[in-house]
Scaffold this motif. Structure first.
Motif, PDB file in Angstrom:
ATOM      1  N   ALA A 198       0.624  -1.422   0.403  1.00 45.80           N
ATOM      2  CA  ALA A 198       0.211   0.025  -0.290  1.00 45.80           C
ATOM      3  C   ALA A 198       1.341   1.029   0.246  1.00 45.80           C
ATOM      4  O   ALA A 198       0.660   2.210  -0.718  1.00 45.80           O
ATOM      5  N   ALA A 199       1.986   0.926   0.532  1.00 47.62           N
ATOM      6  CA  ALA A 199       3.244   1.918   0.765  1.00 47.62           C
ATOM      7  C   ALA A 199       3.168   2.642  -0.488  1.00 47.62           C
ATOM      8  O   ALA A 199       3.459   3.711  -1.067  1.00 47.62           O
ATOM      9  N   GLN A 200       3.978   1.483  -1.111  1.00 41.96           N
ATOM     10  CA  GLN A 200       4.601   1.502  -2.571  1.00 41.96           C
ATOM     11  C   GLN A 200       3.506   2.057  -4.281  1.00 41.96           C
ATOM     12  O   GLN A 200       3.963   3.117  -4.570  1.00 41.96           O
ATOM     13  N   ALA A 201       2.053   2.281  -3.124  1.00 46.11           N
ATOM     14  CA  ALA A 201       1.417   2.010  -4.433  1.00 46.11           C
ATOM     15  C   ALA A 201       1.110   3.781  -4.389  1.00 46.11           C
ATOM     16  O   ALA A 201       0.657   4.575  -4.872  1.00 46.11           O
ATOM     17  N   LEU A 202       0.724   4.067  -2.836  1.00 43.88           N
ATOM     18  CA  LEU A 202       0.852   5.616  -2.458  1.00 43.88           C
ATOM     19  C   LEU A 202       1.951   6.349  -3.529  1.00 43.88           C
ATOM     20  O   LEU A 202       2.013   7.294  -3.569  1.00 43.88           O
ATOM     21  N   LEU A 203       3.792   5.903  -2.919  1.00 39.61           N
ATOM     22  CA  LEU A 203       4.400   6.324  -3.655  1.00 39.61           C
ATOM     23  C   LEU A 203       4.444   6.377  -4.989  1.00 39.61           C
ATOM     24  O   LEU A 203       4.675   8.183  -5.412  1.00 39.61           O
ATOM     25  N   GLN A 204       3.916   5.597  -5.434  1.00 37.04           N
ATOM     26  CA  GLN A 204       3.829   5.590  -6.801  1.00 37.04           C
ATOM     27  C   GLN A 204       3.020   6.637  -7.506  1.00 37.04           C
ATOM     28  O   GLN A 204       3.426   7.109  -8.253  1.00 37.04           O
ATOM     29  N   ALA A 205       2.058   6.806  -6.714  1.00 35.86           N
ATOM     30  CA  ALA A 205       1.052   7.698  -7.570  1.00 35.86           C
ATOM     31  C   ALA A 205       1.427   9.115  -6.892  1.00 35.86           C
ATOM     32  O   ALA A 205       1.108   9.842  -7.945  1.00 35.86           O
ATOM     33  N   ALA A 206       1.951   9.402  -5.958  1.00 35.83           N
ATOM     34  CA  ALA A 206       2.036  11.105  -5.490  1.00 35.83           C
ATOM     35  C   ALA A 206       3.419  10.928  -7.213  1.00 35.83           C
ATOM     36  O   ALA A 206       3.599  12.049  -7.086  1.00 35.83           O
ATOM     37  N   PHE A 207       4.208  10.686  -7.104  1.00 34.67           N
ATOM     38  CA  PHE A 207       5.769  10.304  -7.783  1.00 34.67           C
ATOM     39  C   PHE A 207       4.914  10.738  -9.283  1.00 34.67           C
ATOM     40  O   PHE A 207       5.568  11.925  -9.859  1.00 34.67           O
ATOM     41  N   GLU A 208       3.806  10.387  -9.634  1.00 34.92           N
ATOM     42  CA  GLU A 208       3.875  10.668 -10.975  1.00 34.92           C
ATOM     43  C   GLU A 208       3.274  11.758 -10.544  1.00 34.92           C
ATOM     44  O   GLU A 208       3.230  12.942 -11.645  1.00 34.92           O
ATOM     45  N   LYS A 209       1.873  12.059  -9.956  1.00 36.90           N
ATOM     46  CA  LYS A 209       1.312  13.550 -10.126  1.00 36.90           C
ATOM     47  C   LYS A 209       2.240  14.306 -10.085  1.00 36.90           C
ATOM     48  O   LYS A 209       1.924  15.562 -10.603  1.00 36.90           O
ATOM     49  N   MET A 210       3.171  14.274  -8.474  1.00 34.17           N
ATOM     50  CA  MET A 210       3.799  15.600  -8.763  1.00 34.17           C
ATOM     51  C   MET A 210       5.425  16.063  -9.573  1.00 34.17           C
ATOM     52  O   MET A 210       6.214  16.410  -8.648  1.00 34.17           O
ATOM     53  N   HIS A 211       5.866  14.802  -9.979  1.00 34.05           N
ATOM     54  CA  HIS A 211       7.042  14.645 -11.249  1.00 34.05           C
ATOM     55  C   HIS A 211       7.994  15.030 -10.879  1.00 34.05           C
ATOM     56  O   HIS A 211       9.068  15.448 -10.613  1.00 34.05           O
ATOM     57  N   LEU A 212       8.062  13.720  -9.393  1.00 34.87           N
ATOM     58  CA  LEU A 212       9.248  14.411  -9.107  1.00 34.87           C
ATOM     59  C   LEU A 212      10.558  13.347  -9.608  1.00 34.87           C
ATOM     60  O   LEU A 212      10.217  12.794 -10.501  1.00 34.87           O
TER      61      LEU A 212
END
Length: 510
Positions: free
Chosen positions: A452-466
């Motif tokens: 679940a943490a991995q999925a959350l980080l993936q979503a943030a990475f794509e949305k925030m263009h990290l």
């Protein structure tokens, strides 16, 4: 007659052994020093000659040549006065050469023959021990510093005459012994108990202290950014003996040790003014000296009013923030200075300071272009290297007027030390001591995320263009949050808090 004595100088943060070779013989009376001496060392011939005369000693009028070896290293320490004087007196047979074998001499001489303290004695003593010297002779003000090195006898010589009397066997000198210092823990004048409100900011600084993370605080004037930053040392764990020795070496070379010497036991806190130059920040000069990033080694570098610093001064911080060391290259040498520090930076959200705080009675007077120009003084690559970005809001009246004491630094420090202990066990095999020092390979091995943490980080990475660096730093902060909770797995709660701390102020990382 030929004689040799031994002195030392410093290069970077290390001591360098200097062979002082003296030849005194027939010829036109003169006194020459060769071997790449700088101005202070070239002038030592006048100090040495006058100190010998005023000590009641006489030399013949001869041609004197002093060679400082190795000849390809620039010598810049007035501490070579004493070994030059000792070698010169030995060359004139005032005492046997055997008396100075295995001895290192380090002190500046006054015209009256008094021995004055010099900087850099600790790295000199370390080098002397490593090279097999059994004794070191220093001025009274350097005794405690030299005594930090075990396995070498330290003798305190107040005057050149006293040293000569000892070498002649006319008097006795007892080895110096460390002075007794009162024990006990440091009592901090600046305590988090004095900070009312600002619970989110204090939580962020606790996480930063627990993992060694860099922090940027953005808030209106008077919100307490500086007050919070100046209390960071009160919650950081105590330095280990190795860390304390490293810091003491740096401060010895910089000439910043107190007059009584001794080990630096408190973590450094450096707060340079925003007019500080690039060279003063990073270190350097014709003969490179430590800069602010090195003086903050194992401690905190606090940059208040961050956008007011020169752009070049800020941009040179990129490499030490990433590599935790500085390579300074000059014509005569390339030197490495350690710079493993926590960066705590503070800034206003706009030139007038009140953007986003219209409800506080001070409406922002800055145009969008002015705000953009102001915040763009901080480059994206530099922001990307700061793990935690937090907004520090205005403190409400009810919080300021409250008689209830906030949580003291001692309680926060206990949690920080417990988290650091967990990290020490996890990271000791890698030779590092905090989560902030992990590289990408260590993160992959030591910081597994729950699905679940991995999925959350993936979503943030794509949305925030990290960036890839941001990805690593979010995981390291999440690891620290988990360590503060006991060292369990990294779940979605820890990742969510780390993401929020990464994007709390909304500054662009592009």
């Amino acid at each position: 007659m030929f004689a040799k004595s031994y002195g030392a100088t410093t290069m970077g943060v290390d001591g360098i052994l200097i062979d002082v070779e003296i030849d005194a013989g027939y010829g036109m009376p003169s006194f020459d020093i060769v071997g790449l001496p700088d101005t202070a060392v070239r002038e030592s011939k006048e100090r040495v000659r006058t100190a010998i005369k005023n000590s009641g000693l006489k030399l013949q009028q001869e041609k004197i040549t002093v060679n400082l070896a190795p000849a390809d290293i620039r010598k810049d320490s007035p501490g070579l006065d004493l070994p030059i004087a000792v070698g010169l007196l030995a060359a004139h047979s005032l005492f046997p050469l055997s008396k100075i074998e295995g001895c290192l001499f380090a002190a500046e001489l006054s015209l009256e023959g008094e021995c004055r303290p010099i900087r850099g004695v600790l790295p000199m003593a370390i080098t002397a021990k490593e090279k097999g010297f059994h004794a070191m002779f220093v001025a009274p003000g350097n005794a405690n510093e030299a005594l930090l090195v075990q396995g070498i006898q330290v003798f305190v010589v107040p005057t050149l005459a006293a040293l000569v009397a000892f070498l002649r066997g006319e008097t006795e000198l007892q080895p110096a012994v460390p002075e007794e210092h009162s024990g006990g823990q440091t009592t901090w004048m600046d305590d988090f108990a004095d900070v009312q409100g600002q619970y989110a900011a204090k939580r962020a600084l606790e996480i930063a202290a627990a993992g060694g993370h860099n922090v940027l605080m953005v808030g209106v004037p008077g919100s307490g950014k500086t007050m919070l930053a100046r209390r960071m040392n009160s919650i950081l764990p105590a330095m280990t003996s190795e860390e304390a020795l490293e810091v003491t070496k740096i401060y010895s070379i910089a000439g910043l040790l107190p007059h009584d010497g001794g080990l630096v036991t408190e973590r450094p806190f450096r707060a340079p003014h925003h007019t500080t130059s690039m060279t003063a920040m990073i270190g350097g000069g014709s003969i490179p000296r430590p800069g602010e990033v090195t003086l903050a080694h194992h401690g905190v570098l606090f940059l208040d009013e961050l956008p007011e610093f020169g752009k070049s001064t800020l941009e040179v911080l990129r490499q030490p923030l990433e590599d935790r060391e500085i390579l300074v290259s000059r014509v005569h040498a390339s030197l490495r200075f350690p710079s493993s520090f926590m960066l705590i930076a503070a800034m206003n959200p706009c030139p007038c300071g009140y953007a986003g705080d219209e409800s506080g009675g001070h409406p922002c007077e800055c145009s969008p272009s002015e705000i953009k120009r102001y915040t763009r003084k901080i480059s994206g690559p530099l922001l990307d290297r700061i793990d935690i970005h937090i907004r520090v809001p205005r403190v409400e009246y009810k919080e300021l007027a409250s008689r209830e004491k906030a949580e003291p630094s001692a309680a926060i420090r206990a949690r920080v030390e417990a988290a650091r202990a967990i990290q020490h066990e996890r990271l000791k095999a890698y030779g590092i001591f905090s989560n902030a020092q992990m590289n990408h390979a260590m993160i992959q091995q030591l910081c597994p995320l729950e699905p679940a943490a991995q999925a959350l980080l993936q979503a943030a990475f794509e949305k925030m263009h990290l960036s890839a660096r941001s990805y690593d730093r979010i995981i390291k902060v999440a690891r620290t949050i988990a360590d503060l909770a006991g060292g369990g797995a990294i779940g979605p709660r820890e990742v969510a808090e780390a993401i929020k701390l990464r994007n709390d102020v909304g500054l662009s990382l592009e």
